[in-house]
Design an enzyme around this catalytic site. Structure first.
Site: not given
Length: 152
Positions: A36, A98, A100, A111
């Site tokens: 990630e 971010h 996934h 999250d």
């Protein structure tokens, strides 16, 4: 081409610069060995609207694994502070992003908890970049709501 998103009642619009979108896509987890990635979003408030013009990317000190990204590097704050100063206090930290490792991402419980603890009491945007699409959310200072893409 830039992307325009909005909250459900279309009272807040967010314009995302093409360079930001290209950088998000460059960090997609297309291979099982890719961890990630993440960083902060930088831009301007335009009344009730936001304009995302830049972002930070993973740096030394950040913790990355296949299913986790922890922003730990001080470089993100340093970049945000320098941008604020260089822009005469017009560009600032506007959110979080971010990746996934899934085609069509959605926020995990982790999250949501993390954003609820870390996001300030003002309008912000959060982005999750998946392999095939992005998930957008607009934080109103207290509640996170899914945002929608406005067709151009």
């Amino acid at each position: 081409m830039p992307e325009l998103i909005s909250n459900e009642d279309e009272t807040t619009f967010v314009l995302i610069n093409e360079d930001v979108l290209s950088t998000l896509e460059a960090h997609r987890q297309l291979d099982v060995s890719q961890p990630e990635s993440g960083g902060i979003l930088i831009g301007e408030y335009r009344g009730p609207h936001l304009n995302i013009v830049a972002l930070t990317t993973p740096a030394d000190g950040d913790l990355q694994s296949r299913f986790r990204f922890f922003r730990r590097s001080k470089s993100h704050q340093l970049i945000a502070s320098k941008t604020w100063k260089d822009s005469n206090s017009t560009q600032t930290f506007l959110g979080d992003w971010h990746t996934h490792a899934e085609d069509h991402p959605s926020p995990s419980t982790i999250d949501k908890l993390d954003w609820g603890r870390k996001l300030p009491d003002r309008k912000m945007i959060v982005i999750i970049q998946g392999r095939s699409s992005r998930w957008y959310g607009i934080w109103d200072g207290q509640v996170l709501r899914k945002a929608k893409i406005i067709d151009n």
